[in-house]
Design a protein around this motif. Structure first.
Motif, PDB file in Angstrom:
ATOM      1  N   LEU A  52       0.841  -1.206   0.000  1.00  0.00           N
ATOM      2  CA  LEU A  52       0.000   0.000   0.000  1.00  0.00           C
ATOM      3  C   LEU A  52       0.878   1.259   0.000  1.00  0.00           C
ATOM      4  O   LEU A  52       0.642   2.207  -0.766  1.00  0.00           O
ATOM      5  CB  LEU A  52      -0.884  -0.051   1.254  1.00  0.00           C
ATOM      6  CG  LEU A  52      -2.113   0.841   1.347  1.00  0.00           C
ATOM      7  CD1 LEU A  52      -3.109   0.519   0.245  1.00  0.00           C
ATOM      8  CD2 LEU A  52      -2.778   0.655   2.724  1.00  0.00           C
ATOM      9  N   ASP A  53       1.912   1.266   0.851  1.00  0.00           N
ATOM     10  CA  ASP A  53       2.791   2.432   0.949  1.00  0.00           C
ATOM     11  C   ASP A  53       3.601   2.637  -0.336  1.00  0.00           C
ATOM     12  O   ASP A  53       3.940   3.762  -0.689  1.00  0.00           O
ATOM     13  CB  ASP A  53       3.727   2.285   2.158  1.00  0.00           C
ATOM     14  CG  ASP A  53       4.614   3.506   2.350  1.00  0.00           C
ATOM     15  OD1 ASP A  53       4.060   4.624   2.452  1.00  0.00           O
ATOM     16  OD2 ASP A  53       5.851   3.357   2.354  1.00  0.00           O
ATOM     17  N   THR A  54       3.916   1.547  -1.029  1.00  0.00           N
ATOM     18  CA  THR A  54       4.657   1.669  -2.296  1.00  0.00           C
ATOM     19  C   THR A  54       3.803   2.429  -3.311  1.00  0.00           C
ATOM     20  O   THR A  54       4.313   3.266  -4.065  1.00  0.00           O
ATOM     21  CB  THR A  54       5.048   0.269  -2.817  1.00  0.00           C
ATOM     22  OG1 THR A  54       5.861  -0.357  -1.819  1.00  0.00           O
ATOM     23  CG2 THR A  54       5.816   0.345  -4.124  1.00  0.00           C
ATOM     24  N   ILE A  55       2.501   2.179  -3.294  1.00  0.00           N
ATOM     25  CA  ILE A  55       1.590   2.933  -4.172  1.00  0.00           C
ATOM     26  C   ILE A  55       1.491   4.381  -3.696  1.00  0.00           C
ATOM     27  O   ILE A  55       1.586   5.315  -4.492  1.00  0.00           O
ATOM     28  CB  ILE A  55       0.215   2.246  -4.221  1.00  0.00           C
ATOM     29  CG1 ILE A  55       0.343   0.902  -4.946  1.00  0.00           C
ATOM     30  CG2 ILE A  55      -0.818   3.139  -4.916  1.00  0.00           C
ATOM     31  CD1 ILE A  55      -0.867   0.006  -4.839  1.00  0.00           C
ATOM     32  N   GLU A  56       1.329   4.568  -2.367  1.00  0.00           N
ATOM     33  CA  GLU A  56       1.219   5.942  -1.853  1.00  0.00           C
ATOM     34  C   GLU A  56       2.439   6.786  -2.237  1.00  0.00           C
ATOM     35  O   GLU A  56       2.316   7.941  -2.637  1.00  0.00           O
ATOM     36  CB  GLU A  56       1.082   5.960  -0.313  1.00  0.00           C
ATOM     37  CG  GLU A  56       0.726   7.354   0.195  1.00  0.00           C
ATOM     38  CD  GLU A  56       1.244   7.720   1.582  1.00  0.00           C
ATOM     39  OE1 GLU A  56       2.205   7.115   2.067  1.00  0.00           O
ATOM     40  OE2 GLU A  56       0.671   8.649   2.173  1.00  0.00           O
ATOM     41  N   ASP A  57       3.628   6.188  -2.098  1.00  0.00           N
ATOM     42  CA  ASP A  57       4.863   6.949  -2.315  1.00  0.00           C
ATOM     43  C   ASP A  57       5.172   7.195  -3.789  1.00  0.00           C
ATOM     44  O   ASP A  57       5.975   8.061  -4.112  1.00  0.00           O
ATOM     45  CB  ASP A  57       6.061   6.191  -1.705  1.00  0.00           C
ATOM     46  CG  ASP A  57       6.031   6.195  -0.189  1.00  0.00           C
ATOM     47  OD1 ASP A  57       5.130   6.817   0.401  1.00  0.00           O
ATOM     48  OD2 ASP A  57       6.927   5.559   0.417  1.00  0.00           O
ATOM     49  N   ASP A  58       4.582   6.427  -4.687  1.00  0.00           N
ATOM     50  CA  ASP A  58       4.956   6.480  -6.107  1.00  0.00           C
ATOM     51  C   ASP A  58       4.383   7.727  -6.766  1.00  0.00           C
ATOM     52  O   ASP A  58       3.197   7.797  -7.078  1.00  0.00           O
ATOM     53  CB  ASP A  58       4.462   5.220  -6.822  1.00  0.00           C
ATOM     54  CG  ASP A  58       5.101   5.073  -8.191  1.00  0.00           C
ATOM     55  OD1 ASP A  58       5.406   6.107  -8.825  1.00  0.00           O
ATOM     56  OD2 ASP A  58       5.296   3.918  -8.626  1.00  0.00           O
ATOM     57  N   LEU A 149      -3.613  13.337  12.279  1.00  0.00           N
ATOM     58  CA  LEU A 149      -4.560  12.432  11.608  1.00  0.00           C
ATOM     59  C   LEU A 149      -3.825  11.611  10.545  1.00  0.00           C
ATOM     60  O   LEU A 149      -4.048  10.412  10.412  1.00  0.00           O
ATOM     61  CB  LEU A 149      -5.720  13.224  10.992  1.00  0.00           C
ATOM     62  CG  LEU A 149      -6.785  12.371  10.277  1.00  0.00           C
ATOM     63  CD1 LEU A 149      -7.448  11.380  11.238  1.00  0.00           C
ATOM     64  CD2 LEU A 149      -7.849  13.261   9.616  1.00  0.00           C
ATOM     65  N   TYR A 150      -2.907  12.264   9.808  1.00  0.00           N
ATOM     66  CA  TYR A 150      -2.113  11.513   8.823  1.00  0.00           C
ATOM     67  C   TYR A 150      -1.288  10.423   9.530  1.00  0.00           C
ATOM     68  O   TYR A 150      -1.266   9.268   9.089  1.00  0.00           O
ATOM     69  CB  TYR A 150      -1.194  12.446   8.014  1.00  0.00           C
ATOM     70  CG  TYR A 150      -0.330  11.676   7.039  1.00  0.00           C
ATOM     71  CD1 TYR A 150      -0.881  11.131   5.881  1.00  0.00           C
ATOM     72  CD2 TYR A 150       1.019  11.434   7.316  1.00  0.00           C
ATOM     73  CE1 TYR A 150      -0.099  10.376   4.999  1.00  0.00           C
ATOM     74  CE2 TYR A 150       1.803  10.686   6.442  1.00  0.00           C
ATOM     75  CZ  TYR A 150       1.242  10.158   5.289  1.00  0.00           C
ATOM     76  OH  TYR A 150       2.018   9.402   4.434  1.00  0.00           O
ATOM     77  N   CYS A 151      -0.648  10.799  10.629  1.00  0.00           N
ATOM     78  CA  CYS A 151       0.146   9.818  11.380  1.00  0.00           C
ATOM     79  C   CYS A 151      -0.740   8.688  11.919  1.00  0.00           C
ATOM     80  O   CYS A 151      -0.304   7.540  12.025  1.00  0.00           O
ATOM     81  CB  CYS A 151       0.908  10.488  12.522  1.00  0.00           C
ATOM     82  SG  CYS A 151       2.213  11.601  11.967  1.00  0.00           S
TER      83      CYS A 151
HETATM   84 MN    MN Z   1       4.304   6.731   2.426  1.00  0.00          MN
END
Ligand code: MN
Ligand code: PS7
Ligand code: MN
Ligand code: MN
Ligand code: MN
Ligand code: MN
Length: 357
Positions: A52-58, A149-151
């Motif tokens: 999921l984070d790989t998509i968020e960061d891309d 909230l993001y954290c």
């Molecule tokens: Mn991220």
């Protein structure tokens, strides 16, 4: 020596552990030492969130496609054979062979699977909210509330899921489930440390997670933080961010008292020990504005030893780095007094847990 037994592992499980070792800088080792009951559930939990984070960061995935992928990730992770081939991130191989993770997810006990799925739904939607927020895209996160909230979405929820897994498996005190703010602090402390450290790298990739409510107390324009002319102000801004992160320290120590299994204790304590040391390393350190700073191998090694014993030795680690922060505190910093009081409070809290005669 870890708790894995490759002779009993399926080919897809072996592949999952290969991904774990490829994608995680710090978690791979502690996860693989976990009690066998949670070894695979937490490994898969990690890989799902890493995907999921790989998509968020891309930043090469168009926003609309990214938002749709983040919001539907929990459905994709149920589709046999699902893979994603359009990422350009470092960990893209995980997404390109995600079907092996899906195969193993389906073998989990339903109560463990449900925890992973719940967190994936909430985190994916939270990441999507921030990825499609025009204000955040243009000017970064504004208020401290939005920052927290993001954290919560990217780390507090991980804590919530892990706590549910510890309680379900009886590796954690069931009382932890009734104290969500302790769990939240565990996630906030790690994520805030990551955000403070990544300021330069995140900015170069086009993102800002430091809330304007904090940085605007020190500089007029975000870019000024990286201008050597304004270095003194930038250091005061980092101090302000560290002061904010330190408000979670006591609750983190309190949470760790609820672990009922040595492997679970080590798993939660090591990242917290690394985090307090990283905060100390960043405190009044101008290198933070240029690159990701790292604690020394020697310090990391000592933290690994101290955080794999008991709460007392973890408190010693916290006390050591809090004292180092106190020593570096600069009277010219507008938060000089606040930092000094915060550090004294943490030391006092440790003193009440382990009074010295
Ligand atoms: Mn991220
Ligand atoms: C223990 C109650 C399921 C073990 C562990 C993958 C690290 C990656 O690295 O800036 O700079 O690119 O994009 C609470 C871990 C919180 C989370 C969040 C502790 C899953 C993890 C996906 C709770 C870790 C905090 C994004 C989101 O930042 O990172 C207890 C396990 C824990 C993953 C972390 C990371 C978020 C992250 P980077 P980003
Ligand atoms: Mn990331
Ligand atoms: Mn491909
Ligand atoms: Mn980061
Ligand atoms: Mn990054």
């Amino acid at each position: 020596v870890h708790s894995r037994d490759p002779s009993k592992e399926s080919e897809t499980a072996k592949e999952c552990f290969r991904f774990l070792n490829l994608t995680s800088r710090s978690f791979a080792a502690v996860i693989q030492e976990l009690n066998p009951e949670l070894l695979l559930p937490i490994s898969l939990f990690y890989l799902v969130l890493r995907g999921l984070d790989t998509i968020e960061d891309d930043m090469t995935i168009p926003i609309d496609q990214k938002v749709q992928l983040l919001r539907s990730f929990h459905k994709n992770m149920e589709i046999d054979g699902w893979q994603f081939h359009e990422s350009n991130e470092k960990d893209k191989e995980l997404l390109e062979k995600f079907d092996v993770v899906i195969t193993e997810l389906k073998k989990l006990k339903p109560q463990y699977y449900n925890v992973i799925k719940d967190v994936t739904i909430k985190m994916g939607n939270g990441m999507a909210d921030y990825a499609q927020n025009d204000e955040v895209i243009k000017n970064g996160v504004q208020s401290i509330d939005d920052y927290e909230l993001y954290c919560h979405y990217v780390a507090g929820l991980v804590g919530e899921g892990l706590t549910r897994l510890f309680v379900e498996s009886e590796l954690g005190n069931p009382k932890l489930a009734e104290r969500p703010s302790l769990t939240e602090s565990m996630g906030q402390f790690l994520q805030k440390t990551n955000i403070i450290r990544d300021i330069r790298e995140d900015w170069e990739e086009g993102r800002r997670w430091y809330p304007k409510e904090i940085w605007s107390r020190h500089v007029d324009k975000w870019e000024d933080l990286f201008d050597p002319k304004h270095q003194a102000k930038a250091l005061n801004c980092i101090s302000d961010m560290i002061l904010d992160a330190l408000k979670h320290a006591e609750e983190c120590l309190f949470y760790m008292a609820g672990m009922r299994d040595q492997s679970a204790f080590n798993f939660v304590a090591i990242p917290q020990g690394m985090a307090i040391a990283t905060l100390e390393c960043m405190f009044r350190n101008p290198d933070v504005l240029k690159r990701n700073v790292k604690i020394t191998k020697g310090d990391a090694c000592q933290i690994m030893m101290e955080c794999t014993q008991n709460l007392f030795t973890v408190c010693e680690v916290f006390r050591k780095y809090i004292r180092k922060i106190q020593k570096k505190n600069d009277p010219r910093d507008p938060n000089y007094l606040n930092i000094s009081v915060r550090c004294a409070k943490i030391e006092q809290f440790i003193e009440t847990l382990y009074p010295r005669q």
